[in-house]
Design a protein around this motif. Structure first.
Motif, PDB file in Angstrom:
ATOM      1  N   HIS A  52      43.310  44.849  44.098  1.00 30.29           N
ATOM      2  CA  HIS A  52      43.960  44.031  43.070  1.00 30.29           C
ATOM      3  C   HIS A  52      42.968  43.676  41.964  1.00 30.29           C
ATOM      4  N   TYR A  53      41.766  43.244  42.362  1.00 28.95           N
ATOM      5  CA  TYR A  53      40.740  42.846  41.395  1.00 28.95           C
ATOM      6  C   TYR A  53      40.387  44.020  40.474  1.00 28.95           C
ATOM      7  N   ILE A  71      51.284  40.323  45.918  1.00 26.51           N
ATOM      8  CA  ILE A  71      51.620  40.588  44.520  1.00 26.51           C
ATOM      9  C   ILE A  71      53.030  41.151  44.499  1.00 26.51           C
ATOM     10  N   ARG A 100      42.205  46.581  39.700  1.00 23.62           N
ATOM     11  CA  ARG A 100      43.339  46.853  38.808  1.00 23.62           C
ATOM     12  C   ARG A 100      43.402  45.842  37.673  1.00 23.62           C
ATOM     13  N   LYS A 101      43.118  44.588  37.993  1.00 24.56           N
ATOM     14  CA  LYS A 101      43.074  43.545  36.948  1.00 24.56           C
ATOM     15  C   LYS A 101      41.963  43.849  35.953  1.00 24.56           C
ATOM     16  N   SER A 113      43.103  46.561  33.698  1.00 23.50           N
ATOM     17  CA  SER A 113      44.120  46.031  32.791  1.00 23.50           C
ATOM     18  C   SER A 113      43.470  45.287  31.615  1.00 23.50           C
ATOM     19  N   TYR A 114      42.488  44.454  31.916  1.00 20.58           N
ATOM     20  CA  TYR A 114      41.796  43.743  30.832  1.00 20.58           C
ATOM     21  C   TYR A 114      40.893  44.673  30.033  1.00 20.58           C
ATOM     22  N   VAL A 170      39.062  38.224  33.872  1.00 21.76           N
ATOM     23  CA  VAL A 170      39.727  38.271  35.177  1.00 21.76           C
ATOM     24  C   VAL A 170      39.492  36.963  35.931  1.00 21.76           C
ATOM     25  N   ASP A 213      41.833  34.423  34.299  1.00 25.07           N
ATOM     26  CA  ASP A 213      43.250  34.727  34.517  1.00 25.07           C
ATOM     27  C   ASP A 213      43.649  34.686  35.988  1.00 25.07           C
ATOM     28  N   ASP A 214      42.795  35.187  36.853  1.00 29.33           N
ATOM     29  CA  ASP A 214      43.201  35.453  38.226  1.00 29.33           C
ATOM     30  C   ASP A 214      42.585  34.509  39.256  1.00 29.33           C
ATOM     31  N   GLN A 215      41.440  33.918  38.935  1.00 34.40           N
ATOM     32  CA  GLN A 215      40.713  33.147  39.934  1.00 34.40           C
ATOM     33  C   GLN A 215      40.505  31.686  39.557  1.00 34.40           C
ATOM     34  N   TYR A 254      42.587  42.533  48.371  1.00 30.58           N
ATOM     35  CA  TYR A 254      42.153  41.760  47.203  1.00 30.58           C
ATOM     36  C   TYR A 254      41.305  42.587  46.240  1.00 30.58           C
TER      37      TYR A 254
END
Length: 195
Positions: free
Chosen positions: A36-37, A26, A39-40, A43-44, A139, A142-144, A33
């Motif tokens: 990061h997950y 990142i 934190r995402k 954030s959402y 998430v 957006d991320d996966q 990971y």
């Protein structure tokens, strides 16, 4: 909100996430990971429900608690194996998060509430559990999703998108439609939503 016991619990959760052997890059920096997950997810959550309670925030952060320790391939492939894996993970993650909450000074009731949300109990009737599910779906999208959609055929992806959409609230839908996606991903989402 976000007092000492919350920060203690969050730090313990993040310390565990930091042990995830899977790393992603990142902004040029390697990050575990699951950290990061989480934190995402936060954030959402801040977009979906900025006034979320501490117990919801902890459930959000602990949803994938130590998930890497039980890899998907430790269960049989196929739908039945997948559901068994997910069911076991939810119970395990809920139990571990509950213990962290208790160790950090939360009441039995609060710890049980965190665990209940992680297990996604009464999702359509419980607003906070629905928020957790919305955030998890956001998430994923957006991320996966873009990595995931490259591994499966279009029909399977469309089916997964329909199921994902069905789990979400109207507010979750609104936020999902704001996510930036590739043209192919947008096409698949449009196809899923049209029928």
């Amino acid at each position: 909100m976000e007092g000492p016991k919350y920060m203690s619990a969050l730090n313990l959760i993040d310390e565990a996430h930091a042990q995830d052997p899977k790393k992603i890059t990142i902004n040029g920096k390697e990050v575990p990971y699951e950290l990061h997950y989480a934190r995402k997810m936060i954030s959402y959550l801040d977009r979906r429900s900025p006034e979320a309670s501490d117990v919801l925030r902890l459930a959000i952060c602990a949803q994938h608690f130590r998930r890497w320790e039980i890899p998907r391939d430790s269960y049989p492939m196929g739908k039945q194996g997948y559901h068994a894996w997910r069911t076991y993970l939810k119970k395990r993650q809920a139990e571990m998060a509950s213990h962290i909450c208790l160790d950090c000074g939360y009441s039995e009731e609060e710890a049980a509430r965190v665990a209940s949300m992680i297990r996604k109990e009464n999702m359509k009737k419980d607003e906070e559990t629905q928020i957790l599910e919305d955030v998890a779906c956001l998430v994923f999208l957006d991320d996966q999703f873009e990595g995931f959609e490259k591994e499966h055929d279009d029909d399977k992806i469309v089916n997964i998108l329909k199921k994902t959409w069905g789990k979400m609230s109207e507010r979750g839908h609104e936020l999902a439609l704001e996510i930036s996606m590739s043209d192919r991903a947008k096409h698949l989402v449009t196809r899923a939503l049209s029928g």
